[in-house]
Write a protein that holds these residues in place. Structure first.
Motif, PDB file in Angstrom:
ATOM      1  N   SER A 143       0.836  -1.209   0.000  1.00 38.26           N
ATOM      2  CA  SER A 143       0.000   0.000   0.000  1.00 38.26           C
ATOM      3  C   SER A 143       0.867   1.254   0.000  1.00 38.26           C
ATOM      4  CB  SER A 143      -0.927   0.017   1.212  1.00 38.26           C
ATOM      5  OG  SER A 143      -1.796  -1.081   1.173  1.00 38.26           O
ATOM      6  N   ALA A 144       1.918   1.254   0.823  1.00 41.59           N
ATOM      7  CA  ALA A 144       2.826   2.404   0.871  1.00 41.59           C
ATOM      8  C   ALA A 144       3.539   2.567  -0.467  1.00 41.59           C
ATOM      9  CB  ALA A 144       3.828   2.227   2.003  1.00 41.59           C
ATOM     10  N   TYR A 145       3.902   1.453  -1.086  1.00 44.05           N
ATOM     11  CA  TYR A 145       4.556   1.492  -2.396  1.00 44.05           C
ATOM     12  C   TYR A 145       3.649   2.157  -3.426  1.00 44.05           C
ATOM     13  CZ  TYR A 145       5.043  -0.636  -7.048  1.00 44.05           C
ATOM     14  OH  TYR A 145       5.071  -0.852  -8.391  1.00 44.05           O
ATOM     15  N   ILE A 146       2.388   1.765  -3.459  1.00 42.21           N
ATOM     16  CA  ILE A 146       1.455   2.350  -4.435  1.00 42.21           C
ATOM     17  C   ILE A 146       1.326   3.859  -4.216  1.00 42.21           C
ATOM     18  CG2 ILE A 146      -0.989   2.441  -5.121  1.00 42.21           C
ATOM     19  CD1 ILE A 146       0.532   0.095  -6.329  1.00 42.21           C
ATOM     20  N   LEU A 147       1.157   4.271  -2.967  1.00 41.63           N
ATOM     21  CA  LEU A 147       1.030   5.702  -2.670  1.00 41.63           C
ATOM     22  C   LEU A 147       2.285   6.467  -3.076  1.00 41.63           C
ATOM     23  CD1 LEU A 147      -0.715   5.535   0.822  1.00 41.63           C
ATOM     24  CD2 LEU A 147      -1.737   6.266  -1.356  1.00 41.63           C
ATOM     25  N   GLN A 148       3.451   5.934  -2.771  1.00 42.24           N
ATOM     26  CA  GLN A 148       4.701   6.601  -3.128  1.00 42.24           C
ATOM     27  C   GLN A 148       4.904   6.638  -4.643  1.00 42.24           C
ATOM     28  OE1 GLN A 148       8.186   5.274  -0.765  1.00 42.24           O
ATOM     29  NE2 GLN A 148       6.648   4.337   0.582  1.00 42.24           N
ATOM     30  N   ARG A 149       4.535   5.570  -5.314  1.00 45.90           N
ATOM     31  CA  ARG A 149       4.697   5.541  -6.774  1.00 45.90           C
ATOM     32  C   ARG A 149       3.793   6.562  -7.441  1.00 45.90           C
ATOM     33  NH1 ARG A 149       3.308   0.291 -10.177  1.00 45.90           N
ATOM     34  NH2 ARG A 149       1.433   1.435 -10.620  1.00 45.90           N
ATOM     35  N   VAL A 150       2.552   6.667  -6.976  1.00 40.65           N
ATOM     36  CA  VAL A 150       1.617   7.658  -7.533  1.00 40.65           C
ATOM     37  C   VAL A 150       2.155   9.063  -7.304  1.00 40.65           C
ATOM     38  CG1 VAL A 150      -0.684   8.665  -7.216  1.00 40.65           C
ATOM     39  CG2 VAL A 150      -0.426   6.191  -7.422  1.00 40.65           C
ATOM     40  N   GLU A 151       2.695   9.324  -6.110  1.00 44.36           N
ATOM     41  CA  GLU A 151       3.248  10.645  -5.808  1.00 44.36           C
ATOM     42  C   GLU A 151       4.466  10.940  -6.675  1.00 44.36           C
ATOM     43  OE1 GLU A 151       3.863  14.407  -4.307  1.00 44.36           O
ATOM     44  OE2 GLU A 151       2.084  13.140  -4.338  1.00 44.36           O
ATOM     45  N   ARG A 152       5.353   9.975  -6.891  1.00 45.93           N
ATOM     46  CA  ARG A 152       6.506  10.186  -7.771  1.00 45.93           C
ATOM     47  C   ARG A 152       6.061  10.497  -9.189  1.00 45.93           C
ATOM     48  NH1 ARG A 152      11.210   5.731  -6.455  1.00 45.93           N
ATOM     49  NH2 ARG A 152      11.685   6.550  -4.416  1.00 45.93           N
ATOM     50  N   GLU A 153       5.064   9.765  -9.690  1.00 46.72           N
ATOM     51  CA  GLU A 153       4.572  10.007 -11.044  1.00 46.72           C
ATOM     52  C   GLU A 153       3.951  11.397 -11.151  1.00 46.72           C
ATOM     53  OE1 GLU A 153       2.022   6.689 -11.966  1.00 46.72           O
ATOM     54  OE2 GLU A 153       3.717   5.306 -12.080  1.00 46.72           O
ATOM     55  N   ARG A 154       3.231  11.829 -10.091  1.00 46.06           N
ATOM     56  CA  ARG A 154       2.636  13.163 -10.084  1.00 46.06           C
ATOM     57  C   ARG A 154       3.727  14.233 -10.139  1.00 46.06           C
ATOM     58  NH1 ARG A 154       1.580  17.368  -7.136  1.00 46.06           N
ATOM     59  NH2 ARG A 154       2.615  16.591  -5.287  1.00 46.06           N
ATOM     60  N   GLN A 155       4.804  14.047  -9.388  1.00 46.02           N
ATOM     61  CA  GLN A 155       5.901  15.008  -9.383  1.00 46.02           C
ATOM     62  C   GLN A 155       6.616  15.038 -10.730  1.00 46.02           C
ATOM     63  OE1 GLN A 155       8.348  14.088  -5.992  1.00 46.02           O
ATOM     64  NE2 GLN A 155       6.845  14.892  -4.542  1.00 46.02           N
ATOM     65  N   ILE A 156       6.769  13.883 -11.365  1.00 45.44           N
ATOM     66  CA  ILE A 156       7.389  13.825 -12.694  1.00 45.44           C
ATOM     67  C   ILE A 156       6.532  14.565 -13.713  1.00 45.44           C
ATOM     68  CG2 ILE A 156       7.939  12.235 -14.599  1.00 45.44           C
ATOM     69  CD1 ILE A 156       8.911  10.239 -12.404  1.00 45.44           C
ATOM     70  N   GLN A 157       5.205  14.354 -13.658  1.00 42.18           N
ATOM     71  CA  GLN A 157       4.295  15.060 -14.576  1.00 42.18           C
ATOM     72  C   GLN A 157       4.335  16.564 -14.343  1.00 42.18           C
ATOM     73  OE1 GLN A 157       0.512  13.182 -13.910  1.00 42.18           O
ATOM     74  NE2 GLN A 157       0.883  11.587 -15.451  1.00 42.18           N
ATOM     75  N   LEU A 158       4.378  16.980 -13.081  1.00 45.57           N
ATOM     76  CA  LEU A 158       4.443  18.397 -12.744  1.00 45.57           C
ATOM     77  C   LEU A 158       5.730  19.013 -13.286  1.00 45.57           C
ATOM     78  CD1 LEU A 158       3.023  20.708 -11.261  1.00 45.57           C
ATOM     79  CD2 LEU A 158       4.250  20.009  -9.197  1.00 45.57           C
ATOM     80  N   ALA A 159       6.856  18.326 -13.127  1.00 46.69           N
ATOM     81  CA  ALA A 159       8.135  18.816 -13.646  1.00 46.69           C
ATOM     82  C   ALA A 159       8.085  18.914 -15.170  1.00 46.69           C
ATOM     83  CB  ALA A 159       9.271  17.909 -13.201  1.00 46.69           C
ATOM     84  N   GLU A 160       7.456  17.949 -15.824  1.00 45.88           N
ATOM     85  CA  GLU A 160       7.336  17.981 -17.291  1.00 45.88           C
ATOM     86  C   GLU A 160       6.463  19.142 -17.748  1.00 45.88           C
ATOM     87  OE1 GLU A 160       7.730  17.141 -21.320  1.00 45.88           O
ATOM     88  OE2 GLU A 160       8.981  16.662 -19.600  1.00 45.88           O
ATOM     89  N   GLN A 161       5.370  19.414 -17.030  1.00 45.44           N
ATOM     90  CA  GLN A 161       4.507  20.560 -17.362  1.00 45.44           C
ATOM     91  C   GLN A 161       5.282  21.865 -17.233  1.00 45.44           C
ATOM     92  OE1 GLN A 161       1.181  20.150 -14.712  1.00 45.44           O
ATOM     93  NE2 GLN A 161       0.044  18.828 -16.123  1.00 45.44           N
ATOM     94  N   LYS A 162       6.080  22.000 -16.182  1.00 40.96           N
ATOM     95  CA  LYS A 162       6.891  23.206 -15.994  1.00 40.96           C
ATOM     96  C   LYS A 162       7.893  23.364 -17.124  1.00 40.96           C
ATOM     97  CE  LYS A 162       6.570  23.518 -10.965  1.00 40.96           C
ATOM     98  NZ  LYS A 162       7.313  23.459  -9.701  1.00 40.96           N
ATOM     99  N   ARG A 163       8.509  22.251 -17.520  1.00 42.65           N
ATOM    100  CA  ARG A 163       9.472  22.280 -18.621  1.00 42.65           C
ATOM    101  C   ARG A 163       8.800  22.701 -19.923  1.00 42.65           C
ATOM    102  NH1 ARG A 163      11.592  19.576 -22.711  1.00 42.65           N
ATOM    103  NH2 ARG A 163      10.131  17.857 -22.687  1.00 42.65           N
TER     104      ARG A 163
END
Length: 184
Positions: free
Chosen positions: A152-172
């Protein structure tokens, strides 16, 4: 690819998906081998494993006469009885009933003292992962990404990492649009 560094004296026990039992030998011979009865019978850890996994089986029955689930429990008992520093279990809950899975999870949580030994589990059983794992490693695209906690912790952390990657890509992308607009 990679390297495996192994300290001298480290003992491994490995449960494979296909059992490693000798059909001509009894349940007892497959689990404890030639260890004298007074040794394994006086060991509380071994008795607990035998009680938890194979107490309903005839100790002298040859394993060739056992069902798939019974063979799995004998093979699992064989691995858990081993005095190993590193235990690798490949799909350990296959062919186990709910009671057997719960017993195994409880046993594995108590198996090693904190910082002593290692348990590596490969499984699709999400409940089991949540129960026994302290860290998860996701293997993908030629790399390994570590995560703290169970499934469960893995899923939550993975979703958060993907969200941060998408946010960084949007900024770029926004920065590129502004730069192109300025150049025009």
């Amino acid at each position: 690819e990679g390297r495996v560094l192994r300290s001298r004296g480290v003992r491994f026990a490995h449960l494979q998906q296909k059992d490693q039992l000798d059909d001509a030998k009894s349940v007892a011979e497959n689990i404890v081998g030639d260890i004298p009865e007074y040794e394994w019978a006086s060991d509380a850890r071994i008795r607990s494993i035998l009680d938890g996994l194979v107490s309903d089986l005839d100790w002298h029955e040859t394993v060739e006469n056992l069902s798939g689930g019974e063979r799995r429990r004998v093979d699992l008992a064989r691995v858990l009885v081993a005095d190993a520093d590193v235990v690798l279990l490949d799909e350990p809950t296959n062919h186990l009933d709910i009671g057997g899975i719960a017993w195994l999870a409880d046993h594995l949580k108590k198996r090693f003292s904190r910082g002593v030994g290692a348990l590596i589990v490969v499984t699709h059983d999400r409940w089991f992962l949540d129960e026994v794992c302290l860290r998860m490693w996701e293997v993908h695209d030629g790399g390994v990404t570590p995560f703290e906690g169970g499934y469960s912790a893995y899923i939550l952390q993975r979703v958060e990492r993907e969200r941060q990657i998408q946010l960084a890509e949007q900024k770029r992308q926004n920065l590129m649009r502004r730069e192109l607009a300025w150049l025009s």
